[in-house]
Motif scaffolding. Structure first.
Motif, PDB file in Angstrom:
ATOM      1  N   PHE A 100       0.816  -1.211   0.000  1.00  9.96           N
ATOM      2  CA  PHE A 100       0.000   0.000   0.000  1.00  9.96           C
ATOM      3  C   PHE A 100       0.853   1.265   0.000  1.00  9.96           C
ATOM      4  O   PHE A 100       0.413   2.305  -0.459  1.00  9.96           O
ATOM      5  CB  PHE A 100      -0.950   0.009   1.199  1.00  9.96           C
ATOM      6  N   ARG A 101       2.052   1.172   0.511  1.00  6.16           N
ATOM      7  CA  ARG A 101       2.924   2.346   0.548  1.00  6.16           C
ATOM      8  C   ARG A 101       3.454   2.692  -0.851  1.00  6.16           C
ATOM      9  O   ARG A 101       3.682   3.846  -1.159  1.00  6.16           O
ATOM     10  CB  ARG A 101       4.086   2.086   1.510  1.00  6.16           C
ATOM     11  N   PHE A 102       3.640   1.677  -1.689  1.00  7.62           N
ATOM     12  CA  PHE A 102       4.220   1.899  -3.018  1.00  7.62           C
ATOM     13  C   PHE A 102       3.227   1.712  -4.157  1.00  7.62           C
ATOM     14  O   PHE A 102       3.631   1.658  -5.312  1.00  7.62           O
ATOM     15  CB  PHE A 102       5.393   0.928  -3.235  1.00  7.62           C
ATOM     16  N   ILE A 103       1.946   1.641  -3.856  1.00  4.40           N
ATOM     17  CA  ILE A 103       0.975   1.309  -4.892  1.00  4.40           C
ATOM     18  C   ILE A 103       0.906   2.385  -5.992  1.00  4.40           C
ATOM     19  O   ILE A 103       0.812   2.066  -7.177  1.00  4.40           O
ATOM     20  CB  ILE A 103      -0.415   1.035  -4.275  1.00  4.40           C
ATOM     21  N   GLU A 104       0.951   3.646  -5.605  1.00  4.78           N
ATOM     22  CA  GLU A 104       0.868   4.722  -6.611  1.00  4.78           C
ATOM     23  C   GLU A 104       2.100   4.737  -7.516  1.00  4.78           C
ATOM     24  O   GLU A 104       1.980   4.863  -8.732  1.00  4.78           O
ATOM     25  CB  GLU A 104       0.701   6.085  -5.930  1.00  4.78           C
ATOM     26  N   SER A 105       3.274   4.596  -6.941  1.00  9.47           N
ATOM     27  CA  SER A 105       4.493   4.607  -7.759  1.00  9.47           C
ATOM     28  C   SER A 105       4.564   3.366  -8.650  1.00  9.47           C
ATOM     29  O   SER A 105       5.003   3.459  -9.811  1.00  9.47           O
ATOM     30  CB  SER A 105       5.733   4.719  -6.885  1.00  9.47           C
ATOM     31  N   GLU A 106       4.126   2.229  -8.145  1.00 12.64           N
ATOM     32  CA  GLU A 106       4.128   1.010  -8.959  1.00 12.64           C
ATOM     33  C   GLU A 106       3.154   1.131 -10.136  1.00 12.64           C
ATOM     34  O   GLU A 106       3.466   0.702 -11.244  1.00 12.64           O
ATOM     35  CB  GLU A 106       3.767  -0.213  -8.103  1.00 12.64           C
ATOM     36  N   LYS A 107       2.000   1.741  -9.886  1.00 15.33           N
ATOM     37  CA  LYS A 107       1.043   1.941 -10.977  1.00 15.33           C
ATOM     38  C   LYS A 107       1.594   2.907 -12.019  1.00 15.33           C
ATOM     39  O   LYS A 107       1.456   2.684 -13.218  1.00 15.33           O
ATOM     40  CB  LYS A 107      -0.282   2.477 -10.428  1.00 15.33           C
ATOM     41  N   LYS A 108       2.247   3.970 -11.569  1.00 14.26           N
ATOM     42  CA  LYS A 108       2.802   4.945 -12.517  1.00 14.26           C
ATOM     43  C   LYS A 108       3.894   4.320 -13.373  1.00 14.26           C
ATOM     44  O   LYS A 108       3.958   4.553 -14.585  1.00 14.26           O
ATOM     45  CB  LYS A 108       3.349   6.155 -11.764  1.00 14.26           C
ATOM     46  N   ILE A 109       4.737   3.516 -12.756  1.00 14.20           N
ATOM     47  CA  ILE A 109       5.810   2.850 -13.506  1.00 14.20           C
ATOM     48  C   ILE A 109       5.218   1.920 -14.555  1.00 14.20           C
ATOM     49  O   ILE A 109       5.653   1.901 -15.712  1.00 14.20           O
ATOM     50  CB  ILE A 109       6.753   2.083 -12.549  1.00 14.20           C
ATOM     51  N   ARG A 110       4.218   1.160 -14.171  1.00 11.62           N
ATOM     52  CA  ARG A 110       3.612   0.219 -15.106  1.00 11.62           C
ATOM     53  C   ARG A 110       2.821   0.937 -16.207  1.00 11.62           C
ATOM     54  O   ARG A 110       2.793   0.471 -17.350  1.00 11.62           O
ATOM     55  CB  ARG A 110       2.747  -0.772 -14.355  1.00 11.62           C
ATOM     56  N   ILE A 111       2.222   2.051 -15.895  1.00  9.79           N
ATOM     57  CA  ILE A 111       1.516   2.823 -16.925  1.00  9.79           C
ATOM     58  C   ILE A 111       2.522   3.422 -17.901  1.00  9.79           C
ATOM     59  O   ILE A 111       2.278   3.451 -19.118  1.00  9.79           O
ATOM     60  CB  ILE A 111       0.610   3.888 -16.278  1.00  9.79           C
ATOM     61  N   LEU A 112       3.665   3.900 -17.415  1.00  9.31           N
ATOM     62  CA  LEU A 112       4.711   4.392 -18.314  1.00  9.31           C
ATOM     63  C   LEU A 112       5.236   3.276 -19.219  1.00  9.31           C
ATOM     64  O   LEU A 112       5.458   3.490 -20.418  1.00  9.31           O
ATOM     65  CB  LEU A 112       5.858   4.999 -17.510  1.00  9.31           C
ATOM     66  N   LYS A 113       5.449   2.103 -18.635  1.00  3.37           N
ATOM     67  CA  LYS A 113       5.886   0.966 -19.453  1.00  3.37           C
ATOM     68  C   LYS A 113       4.833   0.599 -20.493  1.00  3.37           C
ATOM     69  O   LYS A 113       5.173   0.281 -21.636  1.00  3.37           O
ATOM     70  CB  LYS A 113       6.168  -0.260 -18.573  1.00  3.37           C
ATOM     71  N   LEU A 114       3.571   0.650 -20.091  1.00  2.00           N
ATOM     72  CA  LEU A 114       2.495   0.348 -21.025  1.00  2.00           C
ATOM     73  C   LEU A 114       2.479   1.346 -22.178  1.00  2.00           C
ATOM     74  O   LEU A 114       2.329   0.956 -23.342  1.00  2.00           O
ATOM     75  CB  LEU A 114       1.144   0.337 -20.305  1.00  2.00           C
ATOM     76  N   GLY A 115       2.667   2.618 -21.872  1.00  2.00           N
ATOM     77  CA  GLY A 115       2.751   3.625 -22.925  1.00  2.00           C
ATOM     78  C   GLY A 115       3.921   3.370 -23.863  1.00  2.00           C
ATOM     79  O   GLY A 115       3.812   3.500 -25.087  1.00  2.00           O
ATOM     80  N   PHE A 116       5.058   2.973 -23.288  1.00  2.00           N
ATOM     81  CA  PHE A 116       6.236   2.659 -24.088  1.00  2.00           C
ATOM     82  C   PHE A 116       5.958   1.478 -25.014  1.00  2.00           C
ATOM     83  O   PHE A 116       6.284   1.521 -26.204  1.00  2.00           O
ATOM     84  CB  PHE A 116       7.415   2.347 -23.164  1.00  2.00           C
ATOM     85  N   TYR A 117       5.345   0.434 -24.482  1.00  2.00           N
ATOM     86  CA  TYR A 117       5.049  -0.741 -25.307  1.00  2.00           C
ATOM     87  C   TYR A 117       3.982  -0.445 -26.361  1.00  2.00           C
ATOM     88  O   TYR A 117       3.987  -1.052 -27.431  1.00  2.00           O
ATOM     89  CB  TYR A 117       4.631  -1.926 -24.450  1.00  2.00           C
ATOM     90  N   LEU A 118       3.072   0.479 -26.075  1.00  2.00           N
ATOM     91  CA  LEU A 118       2.088   0.862 -27.088  1.00  2.00           C
ATOM     92  C   LEU A 118       2.752   1.631 -28.231  1.00  2.00           C
ATOM     93  O   LEU A 118       2.387   1.449 -29.393  1.00  2.00           O
ATOM     94  CB  LEU A 118       0.959   1.678 -26.462  1.00  2.00           C
ATOM     95  N   VAL A 119       3.733   2.479 -27.907  1.00  2.00           N
ATOM     96  CA  VAL A 119       4.493   3.163 -28.957  1.00  2.00           C
ATOM     97  C   VAL A 119       5.250   2.138 -29.797  1.00  2.00           C
ATOM     98  O   VAL A 119       5.269   2.207 -31.031  1.00  2.00           O
ATOM     99  CB  VAL A 119       5.441   4.216 -28.349  1.00  2.00           C
ATOM    100  N   LEU A 120       5.870   1.163 -29.130  1.00  2.00           N
ATOM    101  CA  LEU A 120       6.560   0.098 -29.866  1.00  2.00           C
ATOM    102  C   LEU A 120       5.580  -0.721 -30.703  1.00  2.00           C
ATOM    103  O   LEU A 120       5.928  -1.176 -31.793  1.00  2.00           O
ATOM    104  CB  LEU A 120       7.312  -0.826 -28.910  1.00  2.00           C
ATOM    105  N   PHE A 121       4.382  -0.907 -30.188  1.00  2.00           N
ATOM    106  CA  PHE A 121       3.357  -1.638 -30.930  1.00  2.00           C
ATOM    107  C   PHE A 121       3.052  -0.935 -32.248  1.00  2.00           C
ATOM    108  O   PHE A 121       2.967  -1.572 -33.302  1.00  2.00           O
ATOM    109  CB  PHE A 121       2.096  -1.759 -30.064  1.00  2.00           C
TER     110      PHE A 121
END
Length: 187
Positions: A100-121
């Motif tokens: 619960f302490r890192f949930i926001e940062s973990e979500k932001k990191i994964r959303i950034l990765k998702l954006g990166f993979y969508l650009v690669l897509f």
């Protein structure tokens, strides 16, 4: 036969797998945040796919390096370094007690990765369409039609655009030699 279209289809499959793994992780974190899932269940689900994501991304990066696609390799190198750094420092897994302490940062990191993979897509889809078009033009059509569809400079300067297109559509046995016919004055 050229292996480029098949190679880009492999890249597409790996990219789709990476996107689906990240969407799964984001959904698990969102469910945890909305209290639909307990911390143990959420972290165990995410931890079960994190290593698969890292291995797939490493294979993705190495395939681009081996096949000589330098620009996309350099694009994928930074996330690969980030994944490697997290793995070597043993911070790649989510701790149940501190989720619960890192949930926001973990979500932001994964959303950034998702954006990166969508650009690669999108990049991979563009390359697939280019390779598929090149494959069809080089191996499936006759020479005049290839010149028409690729708008080669020799063809455009010759003034035989319509006539050669008709010639390309006609069966080879019935083809007319338009080079011997006089061109109208508007050509």
């Amino acid at each position: 036969m050229s292996w480029e279209p098949i190679l880009w289809l492999i890249f597409l499959a790996i990219n789709i797998a990476l996107i689906s793994l990240l969407i799964y992780q984001i959904v698990c974190l969102t469910d945890l945040e909305a209290d639909y899932m307990n911390p143990y269940e959420s972290s165990s689900r995410i931890n079960s796919v994190v290593l698969k994501e890292y291995i797939l991304h490493g294979a993705f990066c190495i395939l681009f390096l081996v096949t000589g696609h330098w620009f996309i390799f350099l694009l994928t190198l930074l996330p690969a370094y980030y994944n490697l750094r997290k793995f070597l420092s043993r911070q790649h897994l989510i701790d149940v007690t501190e989720v619960f302490r890192f949930i926001e940062s973990e979500k932001k990191i994964r959303i950034l990765k998702l954006g990166f993979y969508l650009v690669l897509f999108v990049l991979v889809l563009v390359r697939i369409s280019n390779e598929g078009t090149h494959f069809l033009l080089c191996y499936q059509f006759s020479r005049p039609l290839l010149e028409i569809l690729t708008f080669s400079p020799q063809f455009l300067n010759s003034g035989h655009l319509v006539l050669s297109f008709i010639n390309a559509l006609v069966d080879e046995d019935e083809a007319i030699d338009f080079g011997s016919l006089p061109l109208p004055s508007f050509f």
